[in-house]
Scaffold this motif. Structure first.
Motif, short mmCIF file in Angstrom:
data_model
loop_
_atom_site.label_atom_id
_atom_site.label_comp_id
_atom_site.label_asym_id
_atom_site.label_seq_id
_atom_site.Cartn_x
_atom_site.Cartn_y
_atom_site.Cartn_z
N PRO A 252 0.79 -1.24 0.00
CA PRO A 252 0.00 0.00 0.00
C PRO A 252 0.82 1.28 0.00
O PRO A 252 0.43 2.25 -0.64
CB PRO A 252 -0.86 -0.13 1.26
N LEU A 253 1.93 1.32 0.69
CA LEU A 253 2.71 2.57 0.72
C LEU A 253 3.40 2.82 -0.61
O LEU A 253 3.49 3.96 -1.08
CB LEU A 253 3.72 2.54 1.86
N THR A 266 9.41 4.89 -4.92
CA THR A 266 9.11 3.47 -4.71
C THR A 266 10.31 2.68 -4.21
O THR A 266 10.20 1.91 -3.25
CB THR A 266 8.55 2.85 -6.00
N PRO A 267 11.50 2.81 -4.83
CA PRO A 267 12.66 2.09 -4.28
C PRO A 267 12.98 2.50 -2.84
O PRO A 267 13.41 1.67 -2.04
CB PRO A 267 13.82 2.46 -5.23
N VAL A 268 12.75 3.78 -2.54
CA VAL A 268 13.02 4.25 -1.18
C VAL A 268 12.06 3.57 -0.20
O VAL A 268 12.46 3.16 0.90
CB VAL A 268 12.87 5.78 -1.10
N VAL A 269 10.79 3.43 -0.61
CA VAL A 269 9.81 2.76 0.25
C VAL A 269 10.19 1.30 0.45
O VAL A 269 10.06 0.75 1.55
CB VAL A 269 8.40 2.88 -0.36
N ARG A 270 10.67 0.65 -0.61
CA ARG A 270 11.08 -0.76 -0.49
C ARG A 270 12.24 -0.88 0.52
O ARG A 270 12.25 -1.78 1.36
CB ARG A 270 11.49 -1.32 -1.84
N VAL A 271 13.20 0.01 0.42
CA VAL A 271 14.32 -0.02 1.37
C VAL A 271 13.81 0.25 2.79
O VAL A 271 14.21 -0.41 3.75
CB VAL A 271 15.39 1.02 0.97
N GLY A 272 12.90 1.22 2.90
CA GLY A 272 12.34 1.53 4.22
C GLY A 272 11.61 0.35 4.82
O GLY A 272 11.72 0.08 6.03
N ALA A 273 10.84 -0.38 4.00
CA ALA A 273 10.13 -1.55 4.49
C ALA A 273 11.10 -2.63 4.95
O ALA A 273 10.90 -3.28 6.00
CB ALA A 273 9.21 -2.10 3.40
N ALA A 274 12.18 -2.83 4.19
CA ALA A 274 13.17 -3.83 4.58
C ALA A 274 13.85 -3.45 5.89
O ALA A 274 14.04 -4.28 6.79
CB ALA A 274 14.21 -3.99 3.46
N VAL A 275 14.21 -2.17 6.02
CA VAL A 275 14.85 -1.70 7.25
C VAL A 275 13.89 -1.79 8.43
O VAL A 275 14.27 -2.17 9.54
CB VAL A 275 15.37 -0.26 7.06
#
Length: 413
Positions: A252-253, A266-275
């Motif tokens: 969703p984010l 979008t790539p930043v959100v993916r990194v944020g989700a992983a972190v």
């Protein structure tokens, strides 16, 4: 000689950060979608109910933690206030539910960080964070501080991008149709999964400096910050995607920033989700290992786990056992439905915490009586409103724990 205890190295800021690391984790990147499917346009009502129950639980836990500043959290409170069985049952519910959460967080991290290699990456993440915890809780707190800063930055970018875009509409926030009671309660139970990390401060009570002052302040501070963040994120994603779009989104984010015309995020959100998943996993392993250590100390779990490392002053055997079990689960089990199972166990855990808080006297700084009453009733109601599979499997595991306790009592009164 007195038994060797854990070192009190955590100050107020460290305690708040560990609570934030446990709450502001992967749940905020995933929990809104299933909650929106359950509640529809009434998602914010579900968030409000989850926040009220979380506040009651946090207040009860804070007062009890100040009274009993030792590892174990509600396992200790239930034992001291309600009797050995209720303390054991709380510890059992916490360890089982949160072990499943650990594996789910590891798999969530791997899904964002290493698509196609989820299980090997999840196992590596679990073993690496277990090794970090082995080096000492202070180092874990420092790592959590960095993770929380990164995740808060990513969430702030999502909120700004969403609310400032032409795609955002205030009309999407207005609920339509009849109030779906069960759907809203189910969404609150699912969103509670993302709130539940404040217990991590209480389970680390034996490692907090001046716990009588630090814990009652750190728990509501961490919960308040988390509530503000979650409310801002909920408003942003709901105003951009709407209830139906949010309910059908797998990420969703990421979908929010794409719909808002900020696809570069979008790539930043993916990194944020992983972190974020790493931060949740780190805090979860800390909490589960401390409860395991406390239960082993009381011989409810194998006594070999009752050991403190002579140099790093952490329950290293309990940490290693928890890390190995989580690694095996992450490598072999599909835990996509673990949110409901974990929520059931954690809600039961907090129900026992509220029941314990009801027994406090005024001299023991009991909260207003309405707080633990609402917390107890809310926990039981939300647990019963979860998906049927979560309720049935959770009740079966809790019943198994009760049978094990009864069998041990028969064999060794």
């Amino acid at each position: 000689m007195q038994p060797r205890g854990l070192a009190r190295r955590l100050g107020p800021r460290d305690a708040v950060v560990i609570g934030l690391g446990a709450m502001i984790g992967a749940g905020v990147f995933a929990a809104f979608a299933p909650a929106a499917r359950a509640a529809g346009g009434w998602l914010l009502a579900g968030l409000a109910i989850a926040a009220v129950v979380a506040y009651c639980n946090a207040t009860s836990s804070a007062r009890l933690a100040a009274r009993y500043p030792s590892s174990g959290g509600t396992y200790v409170y239930g034992r001291e206030r309600l009797g050995p069985f209720w303390g054991y049952l709380a510890g059992w519910a916490f360890v089982i539910g949160k072990t499943a959460s650990c594996a789910a967080m590891a798999l969530t991290f791997a899904a964002y960080a290493a698509p196609g290699f989820e299980r090997p990456a999840a196992v590596v993440a679990v073993l690496a964070l277990t090794a970090l915890n082995w080096r000492g809780v202070h180092k874990s707190a420092l790592a959590t501080r960095v993770i929380v800063a990164v995740v808060l930055g990513v969430l702030a970018a999502v909120v700004v991008a969403g609310l400032s875009s032409p795609a955002a509409s205030a009309e999407q926030l207005l609920p339509t149709g009849d109030f779906p009671v069960r759907g809203v309660l189910q969404s609150a139970g699912l969103l509670f999964f993302a709130f539940a990390g404040y217990a991590r401060i209480a389970t680390l009570g034996e490692e907090v400096r001046d716990p009588e002052r630090t814990i009652p302040r750190a728990i509501p501070a961490a919960l308040g910050i988390t509530l503000v963040v979650y409310a801002a994120v909920a408003v942003a994603v709901l105003s951009v995607l709407g209830p139906q779009g949010l309910g059908s989104a797998t990420a969703p984010l990421a979908a929010t920033v794409t719909e808002a015309g900020a696809g570069w995020l979008t790539p930043v959100v993916r990194v944020g989700a992983a972190v974020a998943a790493l931060g949740s996993l780190l805090a979860l392993i800390l909490g589960v290992s401390r409860t395991t250590y406390a239960m082993a100390r009381d011989r409810h779990l194998p006594p070999q786990l009752d050991a403190v490392h002579p140099r790093f002053e952490v329950p290293h055997r309990a940490e290693l056992a928890v890390g190995l079990v989580v690694a095996v689960l992450a490598a072999s089990v599909d835990l996509r439905g673990a949110i409901g199972f974990s929520s059931f166990g954690v809600l039961l855990y907090y129900a026992i915490a509220n029941a314990s808080a009801l027994t406090l006297s005024r001299a023991e700084h009991r909260p207003a009586r309405l707080v633990p009453i609402v917390g107890l009733a809310g926990c039981l109601l939300l647990a019963a409103s979860l998906p049927v599979t979560a309720v049935v499997s959770g009740a079966a595991v809790i019943a198994l724990g009760a049978l094990i306790y009864a069998a041990r009592r028969v064999r060794r009164p």
